[in-house]
Design a protein around this motif. Structure first.
Motif, PDB file in Angstrom:
ATOM      1  N   ASP A 135       0.823  -1.216   0.000  1.00  0.00           N
ATOM      2  CA  ASP A 135       0.000   0.000   0.000  1.00  0.00           C
ATOM      3  C   ASP A 135       0.854   1.261   0.000  1.00  0.00           C
ATOM      4  O   ASP A 135       0.516   2.251  -0.654  1.00  0.00           O
ATOM      5  CB  ASP A 135      -0.918   0.015   1.228  1.00  0.00           C
ATOM      6  CG  ASP A 135      -2.200  -0.776   1.011  1.00  0.00           C
ATOM      7  OD1 ASP A 135      -2.405  -1.287  -0.115  1.00  0.00           O
ATOM      8  OD2 ASP A 135      -2.989  -0.881   1.962  1.00  0.00           O
ATOM      9  N   GLU A 136       1.952   1.235   0.755  1.00  0.00           N
ATOM     10  CA  GLU A 136       2.783   2.430   0.862  1.00  0.00           C
ATOM     11  C   GLU A 136       3.392   2.805  -0.483  1.00  0.00           C
ATOM     12  O   GLU A 136       3.707   3.969  -0.724  1.00  0.00           O
ATOM     13  CB  GLU A 136       3.884   2.216   1.906  1.00  0.00           C
ATOM     14  CG  GLU A 136       4.699   3.456   2.223  1.00  0.00           C
ATOM     15  CD  GLU A 136       3.861   4.645   2.669  1.00  0.00           C
ATOM     16  OE1 GLU A 136       4.237   5.783   2.337  1.00  0.00           O
ATOM     17  OE2 GLU A 136       2.825   4.445   3.338  1.00  0.00           O
ATOM     18  N   GLU A 181      -9.137   5.782   4.808  1.00  0.00           N
ATOM     19  CA  GLU A 181      -8.562   6.935   5.495  1.00  0.00           C
ATOM     20  C   GLU A 181      -9.063   8.220   4.839  1.00  0.00           C
ATOM     21  O   GLU A 181      -9.299   8.256   3.622  1.00  0.00           O
ATOM     22  CB  GLU A 181      -7.032   6.881   5.429  1.00  0.00           C
ATOM     23  CG  GLU A 181      -6.423   5.748   6.233  1.00  0.00           C
ATOM     24  CD  GLU A 181      -4.926   5.645   6.034  1.00  0.00           C
ATOM     25  OE1 GLU A 181      -4.363   6.459   5.252  1.00  0.00           O
ATOM     26  OE2 GLU A 181      -4.310   4.751   6.638  1.00  0.00           O
ATOM     27  N   TRP A 194      -7.412   9.369   1.438  1.00  0.00           N
ATOM     28  CA  TRP A 194      -7.700   8.634   0.196  1.00  0.00           C
ATOM     29  C   TRP A 194      -9.188   8.596  -0.092  1.00  0.00           C
ATOM     30  O   TRP A 194      -9.585   8.484  -1.250  1.00  0.00           O
ATOM     31  CB  TRP A 194      -7.071   7.251   0.236  1.00  0.00           C
ATOM     32  CG  TRP A 194      -5.595   7.387   0.472  1.00  0.00           C
ATOM     33  CD1 TRP A 194      -4.871   6.920   1.525  1.00  0.00           C
ATOM     34  CD2 TRP A 194      -4.680   8.141  -0.344  1.00  0.00           C
ATOM     35  NE1 TRP A 194      -3.556   7.319   1.416  1.00  0.00           N
ATOM     36  CE2 TRP A 194      -3.415   8.075   0.282  1.00  0.00           C
ATOM     37  CE3 TRP A 194      -4.803   8.873  -1.522  1.00  0.00           C
ATOM     38  CZ2 TRP A 194      -2.283   8.697  -0.243  1.00  0.00           C
ATOM     39  CZ3 TRP A 194      -3.681   9.497  -2.051  1.00  0.00           C
ATOM     40  CH2 TRP A 194      -2.440   9.404  -1.415  1.00  0.00           C
ATOM     41  N   LEU A 229      -5.782  -0.116  -3.062  1.00  0.00           N
ATOM     42  CA  LEU A 229      -5.357  -0.168  -1.664  1.00  0.00           C
ATOM     43  C   LEU A 229      -6.229  -1.132  -0.870  1.00  0.00           C
ATOM     44  O   LEU A 229      -7.393  -1.361  -1.194  1.00  0.00           O
ATOM     45  CB  LEU A 229      -5.452   1.230  -1.034  1.00  0.00           C
ATOM     46  CG  LEU A 229      -4.632   2.345  -1.669  1.00  0.00           C
ATOM     47  CD1 LEU A 229      -4.938   3.675  -0.987  1.00  0.00           C
ATOM     48  CD2 LEU A 229      -3.141   2.034  -1.603  1.00  0.00           C
ATOM     49  N   ARG A 243      -6.767   1.214   4.490  1.00  0.00           N
ATOM     50  CA  ARG A 243      -6.017   2.368   3.966  1.00  0.00           C
ATOM     51  C   ARG A 243      -6.899   3.210   3.050  1.00  0.00           C
ATOM     52  O   ARG A 243      -6.856   4.445   3.080  1.00  0.00           O
ATOM     53  CB  ARG A 243      -4.786   1.863   3.210  1.00  0.00           C
ATOM     54  CG  ARG A 243      -3.759   2.951   2.871  1.00  0.00           C
ATOM     55  CD  ARG A 243      -3.090   3.443   4.134  1.00  0.00           C
ATOM     56  NE  ARG A 243      -2.135   4.497   3.904  1.00  0.00           N
ATOM     57  CZ  ARG A 243      -0.819   4.302   3.708  1.00  0.00           C
ATOM     58  NH1 ARG A 243      -0.338   3.068   3.713  1.00  0.00           N
ATOM     59  NH2 ARG A 243      -0.008   5.313   3.546  1.00  0.00           N
TER      60      ARG A 243
END
Length: 672
Positions: free
Chosen positions: A319-320, A352, A355, A345, A349
């Motif tokens: 994801d990062e 959030e 996003w 993602l 995540r």
């Protein structure tokens, strides 16, 4: 520059102040018949902290009687036993846990003891103790507990494999517990060997060689020197490798290419494009290589980043890494790729606020009616006053920021119940006498971890009120921020020293709301705060910056020890902030970035296309500075509403950011 990327309350130390909190009635009784005198106990506690940091167990044992009966005796007892925990008997540990039952320091020692039991493979004892572990926030303990369940027949390897895999792949450091669990699961065939290689790739990309060598060493210790060689000199390793036939060789070539990407993405891209790697590496290995190159290029604000990511296609990536694809696509105005990267993602995540907001923007940009409806639903999900993207989402729905009414104040019974909490009393005493780190940890434990779900909303408001009354502003803010429905803006955004802040800001044409927004992020109003890099006071001014600014504004009487004085700190801090703001043509976003990371970096980051400020901010390469700028601007908007009494819009403080105009004055290269 000022606090130089090491700001915020987590790393602060505070000069001791006299304690005023009364001892908790519910603290466990001391064996001593008479409590230590407060000043003597305070001195002993501060000396014990120094001894604990040095690992001086004998000195700790000698000092412990001097704090008998003090509210912080549990902390002193913890230090004393923790310093020799590996040599302590199980009976000693159980005696400590029984004596200080229901305190933070009981659970803190239990956490440490669980790690010892895990290393000793004392599985039955570990499982008994783990059942009483209230914090339950340690990945190592989770891995050891999973191993214990398997070893004692309470679970199968397949049962624990998903939990161990998740914990191991997300650990930042090379820790023994999850590595041991992963190794046994790999040996049993419950985890594929490729998980170890994935862990190694993540370690290499993050610059953590120990993570990579530990992971590969689980498969075969003889491979570790090869990984070290590829990490130390990736180009040389690749030049020496003409073929990669064996799986091990392919993986180490992949590690070398990922390592090269962290050093020079363009060189890594040229190397990865060679026919021998295109022919010999698998699709999955090449995807990871191009993903790493894309991430690193995006962090360098390279226009080539999206092309690199495109060569990874839709292969599963961390994801990062995918969020950097989304950021690069925002910078390029490619809303289709923004949407595709965010939708790739994992759900936590993707949900959030950051996003959620950008996915809504991508949907809205499609021009389709059904996408517009979906975008509105996403905005509704996060809209509010609490953060940068929450405020922008509210504005997208046509709602400027208006302050909610304060919830009803705590009742006398609610106040009394919270102030009788022995853990909160201990926390305040620790903070009062200069043990801020220990006090903050115990306070957080009491409000968030002592019971499942933490304190209720009314209890949180009462605890925040108490912290505010005591001037412990960081605990006031952080405690009140935990409420979901009862939003108390006065607690979340306090305005101590309003006359002082307003005076110094207005005297130089600076918006007091901007100053308050920055102070809240820098120090949480801890007035004698000092970061580990030396930044001090409310506005976290670095010593060299303070001296330079004092000379610049003609403050000839300035002495370095004055920097924690609130008036001096705010005078110098606001003067520096105004100089930075003027140098960046009034851009609050650029000035905040410069205040945190230094003017030179902010000047470098503004090069390239002219972007809406929210896109520019989201592409700041440093995680801390990116979050810092967003928090400062969101704070500023709330403080503007507080100080003016009028609704506010964050967007009015953003604008667009790009290279300095040719007609603008030259940058002030003397700015520290």
């Amino acid at each position: 520059m000022l606090a130089a990327l090491a700001l915020g309350t987590a790393g602060l130390v505070v000069q001791p102040a006299r304690a005023t909190v009364s001892p908790p009635a519910s603290a466990a009784p001391s064996a001593s018949t008479q409590a230590a005198a407060p000043d003597a106990a305070r001195a002993a506690l501060l000396e014990m902290r120094a001894a604990f940091q040095k690992g001086d167990a004998s000195r700790l044992a000698a000092l412990l009687p001097r704090v008998a009966g003090d509210p912080l005796e549990p902390l002193a007892a913890y230090w004393t036993l923790r310093a020799r925990l590996e040599r302590a008997s199980a009976e000693e540990v159980q005696a400590f846990l029984a004596r200080w039952r229901d305190t933070y320091w009981e659970d803190r020692l239990r956490n440490d003891w669980l790690l010892v039991l895990g290393q000793r493979q004392a599985w039955e004892a570990l499982l008994r103790e783990a059942a009483a572990f209230r914090m339950n926030d340690d990945a190592e303990v989770r891995c050891y507990t999973a191993l214990a369940r398997w070893a004692t027949g309470r679970a199968s390897a397949a049962d624990i494999a998903p939990e161990v895999r998740q914990a191991w792949l997300t650990q930042r450091q090379a820790m023994p517990g999850c590595a041991a669990a992963a190794q046994r699961l790999i040996e049993a065939g419950a985890l594929p060997r490729d998980v170890a290689w994935q862990r190694a790739r993540l370690g290499v990309e993050a610059g953590r060689l120990a993570v990579a060598t530990q992971a590969v060493g689980l498969l075969d210790p003889e491979w570790v020197p090869l990984v070290e060689r590829a990490y130390a000199a990736p180009q040389r390793y690749l030049d020496d490798k003409l073929t990669a036939v064996r799986h091990r060789t392919k993986e180490i070539v992949t590690l070398a290419l990922i390592r090269l990407a962290t050093v020079n993405p363009a060189e890594a891209a040229a190397e990865a494009a060679h026919l021998r790697w295109r022919a010999q590496l698998t699709d999955e290995e090449r995807a990871w290589v191009w993903g790493a190159i894309g991430k690193r290029a995006a962090q360098r604000l390279s226009d080539e980043a999206l092309a690199y990511f495109a060569r990874a296609a839709d292969a599963p990536l961390p994801d990062e890494w995918r969020v950097w694809q989304a950021r690069a696509a925002l910078r390029a105005g490619d809303w289709t790729t923004v949407r595709r990267a965010i939708e790739a993602l994992d759900e936590p995540r993707r949900r959030e606020p950051v996003w959620t907001y950008w996915l809504a923007r991508a949907l809205a940009a499609s021009g389709r009616a059904d996408d517009a409806a979906a975008a509105r639903s996403l905005y509704e999900r996060i809209a509010g006053s609490g953060g940068f993207y929450e405020q922008l989402a509210a504005e997208a729905l046509g709602r400027p920021l208006a302050l909610p009414p304060a919830p009803p104040p705590p009742t006398a019974a609610e106040r009394a119940a919270v102030r009788a909490n022995a853990g909160l009393q201990r926390a305040l005493r620790a903070i009062d006498i200069g043990l801020r780190t220990e006090g903050v940890r115990e306070w957080h434990y009491e409000i968030a971890l002592h019971r499942p779900g933490g304190l209720g909303e009314r209890e949180l408001l009462a605890a925040a009120e108490w912290a505010c009354e005591r001037g412990v502003w960081d605990r006031c803010i952080n405690t009140s921020t935990r409420t979901r429905d009862a939003v108390h803006i006065g607690q979340r955004y306090p305005t101590p020293l309003r006359e002082l802040v307003t005076k110094h800001a207005q005297a130089i044409g600076l918006d007091p709301a901007y100053v308050y927004g920055l102070i809240r992020q820098e120090s949480r109003f801890v007035m004698d705060a000092r970061s580990h890099v030396g930044a001090s006071g409310l506005m976290q001014v670095m010593p060299a910056t303070a001296r330079w600014t004092a000379r610049k504004i003609g403050l000839t009487s300035f002495e370095p020890d004055q920097i924690t004085d609130p008036d001096t700190n705010v005078r110098i801090g606001t003067a520096y902030l105004k100089l930075v703001l003027d140098d960046f043509e009034g851009s609050m976003a650029l000035a905040a970035a410069a205040y945190n990371a230094g003017p030179g970096r902010a000047r470098q980051w503004r090069q390239g296309p002219t972007l809406e400020a929210a896109v520019w901010i989201e592409n700041i390469p440093f995680d801390e500075t990116r979050d810092y700028v967003k928090q400062v601007l969101a704070n500023t908007t709330v403080y503007a509403a507080i100080l003016s009494g009028e609704p506010q819009r964050l967007s009015t403080r953003l604008g667009r950011i790009g290279p300095r105009l040719a007609t603008a004055r030259a940058p002030d290269t003397e700015l520290p």
